[in-house]
Design a protein around this motif. Structure first.
Motif: not given
Length: 554
Positions: A128, A144, A148, A331
């Motif tokens: 991520f 993220w 993440g 991600v």
């Protein structure tokens, strides 16, 4: 009695009925059944639709099966009442003593309450952020980072072996543009078209000039190469520092450049070509990715002989699988929807089942609002808003919580005025205040000479309606964490924490925990203090999964 224990009890009752010949069952009885909290509290503590689901296999109407099962359950310890509603729903009330045992279980487990082994044995590579080292961490990347890292924590609490990985692009056109932009600043020339600008670039160029004054006299090509190598290193060091300060650290930082230098990209291309899955057209080499569900075939080698970016993806995927990861999770931002089909096709082309080995999570964008207006400018990074802008405005805890509180596929508008406010309408403040209030109750109890003691805990005393509400809320924490892990939705933990904090505040308003004045400490005070301790443990555990602190004073 937790929902999981009640579920197992109902499954045991079904097995007992079949064993005694109460009804025949054409199938395999479940070890667990679905147990939920009804929306209407008057219907009971829990409800199950198991009779509706199993009626056909039992050769009975759902209502008849529900009545049979309800009669059986009335004889089980811990169940105070059972009733049947509608076509075959079963409503259950749990005895106060059995329900109160949840508090004992939580205090006994401590910070491990909510941990489980549902994902034990799975080895996950969770990639991520993975932003290019060409500037500060942007607001989108900050989302993220929060999401993440929270997902990694949640999956680890469910038993998964998770490696957090950051894939940085230190090769390719964007890095060339980055170094060319630095060269232009050093040469006091205009920034190249589509180049990088902003105060951070000027600061970076000044640092490089200070350490390498000879840059001014070097030929452009030589100077740009030095700026590329050291500029990327300095910028990436800043990115790592920003993420660390945000509470996000990675186990692996993986260089794209290393894939090319090690020959991994060439090896991946050779494997695809030898598999018979490529063809040549218009001077380029194409992968038959449509054979694996992609919306179009992909060029892997351009007509000039250079590999496309998909080749590095292929090499990187193979590298992860060679490192023993059975699940590759990535991600990606909202602008990467087109990558899904391509990645899945690559996994399938290498003989993997992408439904099993690959998972791509696509998220949406973030906007910052102040005074109802959307912010568009960063003090340091020009037109790109950064993690620094958000943290400076609301602090680390509020920033992380705000970014993870919403479903990944929902765009976020973060009202900076709201999230900086120390009031109950600020969600993270509301939850943290509940935890601080719980810690304060425990401190005050200590001053009065008593503490949470399990050997003096009497769960049968917890008969107040608000006590039951709080116990049921605490009992669902493990299932909330499990669902958040299964669905890859950390926001479920945040919403649970807010609801549980609200349930606690209602309990505290109506059920006195500490004695007043000269009143002696009674069994009810000692028992409620254990419930308080259990609630604090759960709130602290949930905040920890989101990477947010659980303050004891506010």
């Amino acid at each position: 009695m937790t929902p999981e224990e009640l579920s197992a009890t109902i499954a045991a009752a079904l097995r007992s009925l079949v064993a005694r010949g109460a009804f025949a069952f054409d199938g395999v009885l479940p070890d667990q059944v679905v147990v939920e909290r009804p929306r209407n509290r008057e219907h009971g503590d829990y409800a199950t639709n198991v009779a509706l689901r199993l009626a056909k296999l039992a050769g009975m109407s759902a209502r008849d099966l529900a009545e049979t099962l309800a009669t059986e359950l009335k004889g089980y310890d811990g169940i105070a009442d059972v009733s049947v509603a509608g076509p075959g729903f079963i409503n259950l009330r749990v005895a106060a003593a059995a329900q109160g045992e949840v508090a004992r279980a939580i205090v006994t487990a401590g910070s491990s309450y909510g941990d489980m082994d549902a994902l034990a044995g799975s080895k996950v590579n969770l990639e991520f952020v993975s932003a290019n080292p060409t500037g500060p961490v942007t607001l989108a990347s900050a989302r993220w980072a929060a999401m993440g890292d929270s997902l990694a924590r949640i999956m680890q609490s469910c038993g998964a072996d998770v490696t957090r990985e950051y894939y940085f692009n230190d090769a390719g056109a964007q890095i060339d543009t980055f170094s060319a932009s630095l060269l232009a600043i050093v040469r006091r020339q205009p920034t190249p078209e589509d180049g990088y600008s902003g105060a951070y670039m000027a600061e970076l160029a000044e640092r490089l000039l200070a350490s390498h004054p000879e840059l001014a006299d070097r030929p452009d090509a030589e100077a740009q190469e030095m700026l590329r190598a050291e500029g990327v290193e300095l910028m990436f060091g800043e990115v790592k520092s920003e993420l660390h300060d945000f509470g996000v650290d990675f186990d692996v930082y993986f260089s794209e450049r290393s894939l090319h230098e090690s020959g991994a990209v060439d090896a991946a291309i050779a494997r695809l070509r030898s598999s018979g899955l490529t063809y040549e057209a218009a001077g380029a080499v194409w992968l038959r990715s449509t054979d694996y569900g992609d919306d179009k075939d992909r060029v892997i080698i351009r007509s000039n002989g250079r590999p496309t970016y998909i080749c590095a993806d292929a090499a990187y995927y193979l590298d992860k699988r060679a490192r023993g990861f059975d699940k590759v999770m990535i991600v990606l931002g909202a602008d990467h929807h087109g990558y899904v089909g391509r990645y899945r096709a690559l996994a399938a082309a290498f003989g993997d089942d992408p439904d099993r080995t690959l998972e791509l999570i696509i998220g949406q964008m973030v906007n910052l609002l102040r005074d109802g207006e959307q912010l568009r400018m960063s003090k340091r990074a020009g037109t790109v808003l950064t993690i620094e802008d958000l943290v400076d405005a609301v602090g680390n805890d509020a920033a992380r919580y705000a970014l993870v509180r919403y479903s990944n596929d929902s765009p976020i508008d973060i009202d900076l005025d709201l999230w900086a406010r120390q009031s109950s309408d600020n969600p993270v403040y509301y939850v943290q205040y509940a935890h601080a209030r719980l810690a304060s109750i425990e401190r005050n109890a200590e001053q009065l000479g008593f503490a949470p003691e399990l050997d003096r805990f009497d769960p049968a005393l917890l008969v107040h309606e608000r006590e039951g509400d709080l116990l049921r809320a605490l009992a669902t924490f493990p299932s909330v964490v499990g669902t958040a892990a299964d669905l890859r939705e950390p926001h479920r933990v945040a919403r649970y924490l807010e609801a549980t904090a609200a349930t606690f505040h209602k309990f505290y308003d109506e059920a006195r925990v500490l004695p007043r004045g000269d009143e002696d400490v009674a069994d009810i005070h000692r028992t409620r203090l254990v419930l308080v301790s259990a609630t604090r443990i759960v709130l602290a555990g949930g905040l920890r999964l989101l990477g947010v602190s659980a303050p004891e004073r506010m």
